[in-house]
Design a protein around this motif. Sequence first.
Motif, PDB file in Angstrom:
ATOM      1  N   MET A 290       0.820  -1.209   0.000  1.00 20.54           N
ATOM      2  CA  MET A 290       0.000   0.000   0.000  1.00 20.54           C
ATOM      3  C   MET A 290       0.857   1.264   0.000  1.00 20.54           C
ATOM      4  SD  MET A 290      -2.886  -1.286   2.747  1.00 20.54           S
ATOM      5  CE  MET A 290      -3.770   0.278   2.778  1.00 20.54           C
ATOM      6  N   ASP A 291       1.999   1.220   0.715  1.00 13.26           N
ATOM      7  CA  ASP A 291       2.851   2.405   0.860  1.00 13.26           C
ATOM      8  C   ASP A 291       4.004   2.450  -0.145  1.00 13.26           C
ATOM      9  OD1 ASP A 291       1.232   3.073   2.966  1.00 13.26           O
ATOM     10  OD2 ASP A 291       2.592   2.300   4.500  1.00 13.26           O
ATOM     11  N   GLY A 292       4.098   1.456  -1.040  1.00 10.90           N
ATOM     12  CA  GLY A 292       5.158   1.454  -2.045  1.00 10.90           C
ATOM     13  C   GLY A 292       6.535   1.201  -1.483  1.00 10.90           C
ATOM     14  N   ARG A 293       6.639   0.323  -0.468  1.00  9.20           N
ATOM     15  CA  ARG A 293       7.948  -0.010   0.109  1.00  9.20           C
ATOM     16  C   ARG A 293       8.451  -1.363  -0.396  1.00  9.20           C
ATOM     17  NH1 ARG A 293       5.500   1.981   4.966  1.00  9.20           N
ATOM     18  NH2 ARG A 293       5.149  -0.177   5.611  1.00  9.20           N
TER      19      ARG A 293
ATOM     20  N   GLY B 136       8.308   0.400  -4.805  1.00  8.30           N
ATOM     21  CA  GLY B 136       9.405   1.230  -4.304  1.00  8.30           C
ATOM     22  C   GLY B 136      10.548   1.372  -5.285  1.00  8.30           C
ATOM     23  N   SER B 137      10.898   0.279  -5.936  1.00  9.70           N
ATOM     24  CA  SER B 137      11.995   0.287  -6.913  1.00  9.70           C
ATOM     25  C   SER B 137      11.906  -0.972  -7.764  1.00  9.70           C
ATOM     26  CB  SER B 137      13.354   0.366  -6.210  1.00  9.70           C
ATOM     27  OG  SER B 137      13.483  -0.673  -5.246  1.00  9.70           O
ATOM     28  N   ILE B 138      12.512  -0.911  -8.937  1.00 10.50           N
ATOM     29  CA  ILE B 138      12.451  -2.014  -9.899  1.00 10.50           C
ATOM     30  C   ILE B 138      13.847  -2.287 -10.440  1.00 10.50           C
ATOM     31  CG2 ILE B 138      11.470  -2.801 -12.107  1.00 10.50           C
ATOM     32  CD1 ILE B 138       9.100  -0.981 -11.654  1.00 10.50           C
ATOM     33  N   GLY B 139      14.105  -3.546 -10.799  1.00 14.14           N
ATOM     34  CA  GLY B 139      15.357  -3.902 -11.470  1.00 14.14           C
ATOM     35  C   GLY B 139      15.095  -4.943 -12.534  1.00 14.14           C
ATOM     36  N   PHE B 140      15.875  -4.877 -13.622  1.00 14.31           N
ATOM     37  CA  PHE B 140      15.771  -5.841 -14.717  1.00 14.31           C
ATOM     38  C   PHE B 140      17.118  -6.526 -14.911  1.00 14.31           C
ATOM     39  CE2 PHE B 140      12.752  -2.420 -15.621  1.00 14.31           C
ATOM     40  CZ  PHE B 140      11.573  -3.142 -15.753  1.00 14.31           C
ATOM     41  N   SER B 141      17.077  -7.814 -15.108  1.00 17.69           N
ATOM     42  CA  SER B 141      18.306  -8.553 -15.384  1.00 17.69           C
ATOM     43  C   SER B 141      18.024  -9.600 -16.455  1.00 17.69           C
ATOM     44  CB  SER B 141      18.847  -9.216 -14.113  1.00 17.69           C
ATOM     45  OG  SER B 141      17.926 -10.161 -13.604  1.00 17.69           O
ATOM     46  N   ALA B 142      19.104 -10.167 -16.999  1.00 18.43           N
ATOM     47  CA  ALA B 142      18.940 -11.136 -18.083  1.00 18.43           C
ATOM     48  C   ALA B 142      20.235 -11.904 -18.277  1.00 18.43           C
ATOM     49  CB  ALA B 142      18.557 -10.427 -19.390  1.00 18.43           C
TER      50      ALA B 142
END
Length: 547
Positions: free
Chosen positions: A26-29, A103-109
């Motif tokens: 709800m709080d984006g953590r 809260g944050s995002i990451g992409f890997s491959a």
Amino acid sequence: MIDVVKEGAAIKSAEEQKAQALLDIMDGRTALGIEFGSTRIKAVLIDSSYAPIAAGSYEWENQLENGIWTYSLEDVWKGLRISYRKMAAEVFENYGETLKTIGSIGFSAMMHGYMAFDQDDKLLVPFRTWRNSITEEAEKILTKEFAYNIPQRWSIAHLYQAILNDEPHVKKIKFLTTLAGYVHWQMTGEKVLGVGDASGMFPIDLETKNYNQAMVKKFSQLIADKELDLDLNVILPKVLLAGAKGGKLTQSGASLLDPTGNLQAGIPVCPPEGDAGTGMVATNSVAPRTGNVSAGTSAFAMIVLEDELAEVYPEIDQVTTPAGDLVGMVHTNNCSSDINAWMKLFDEFTKSLGLEISQDKLFSILFNEALKGDPDCGGLLSYGYFSGENITGVNEGRPLFVRSPESNFNLANFMRVHLASAFGAMRIGMEILKKENITIDKLVGHGGIFKTPVVGQTILAAAMEAPVTVMETAGEGGAWGIALLAAYMEQAKGKELEQFLAETVFGADQGQTIEPTEADLKGYEAFIERYRQGIEIEKSAIEHLKI
């Protein structure tokens, strides 16, 4: 779910964890990690205690088109959306909340490979993956010129081979990146790359934590007579260390990820990383003298080194952690594909008998049979080579199973030999590091092959001649690792990545360790000698069994 919480906090009950996870949503953590693996795209959402709270995945396969292993861009975006949608649906099902912000995002491959774009951001040739063994000439020339091992799968080897082949598209190249770098670019508009992934494109200077400029200059000299406008400092992505800001999710990126329009733009995104780097993070193996073995379609051992290697070894890559520290990497193109093919055959057999056995149970039953086998696999031999294997000098794939009339051919040995073979090429590469007197204090295994407890771990310990630890999070893999890197960007508070992982994420979670027995060590030694001698059988199969 894993029982890890913030530093200094007590272990929470399941109810308390769920309540906290709901507040985090709800709080984006939260933090989201999405990894494009060789057979699966996986999205993992973690809460503020770094525990996975929702996941979604999409199965995909590479295709061999015109002699090139590739994935289509259509599948890239389809898989991304489906894995995200499944993860978001799990959030709604379990917590009653529609996911609107993170809260944050990451992409890997998958590391390495070749994605070249023109001035209009158009992909010039189909994505060339790490699996291709088509750059042998470039590999030899660059390794000699740089006095640094440049494996065939590295992006710079693909680029130079395309130049040597006079491929017309080379003159149009304005940007060159990896799959993770491409997805991140489309999500944020930023042409950047985490240092670990970048180190599989071009060698990194350990002092500057950027592309090695002496080697950049040598490359320019190599292509001086080609009349090409290819400045590596311009066409390669900007290098970023773990913890740096990688950009923000744009409105178009949010729409690509979540076509429903629920997900908001503006979410911070960490530098994109390769699967080797996320594997190190997911196993808490970023400190010197630690290492991990990732086992899936391909396999690699990553050992964080204290010093550079004394010599150039074609079997050993020198790459970096996401923080830019030196790593010795033993990469094998093949690991579990042949095992999966045999398991599919056993699955068909059970179904033909009218039996309904789940995949997990089938793997568990057959894997545990391997522990009943002879330590030397009963004289059996297999090569799970679906593609070429650089370490053993094999340039094409021909999966083989071989035995003599005197071999002890039973189910236990049949299963054991395929597990032993999955680590065969890696063992040969690790013997190089052993000659360099590399010290390994801790070796952690992760990946699907370890989902069945004890079995893969036992075989790997014998192959590596070292104790192997597997944590409860072994099956979470790189998607969890890149989620942790995304969280680190926002929550590190000045801590180095090594400290953040050891103290804040993993705490007292040390996993379960298995030491190899004397019998298993001697048995694997006998097997690996048979494996070496049989390489000529594999090469003969390539010569006489044409695809």
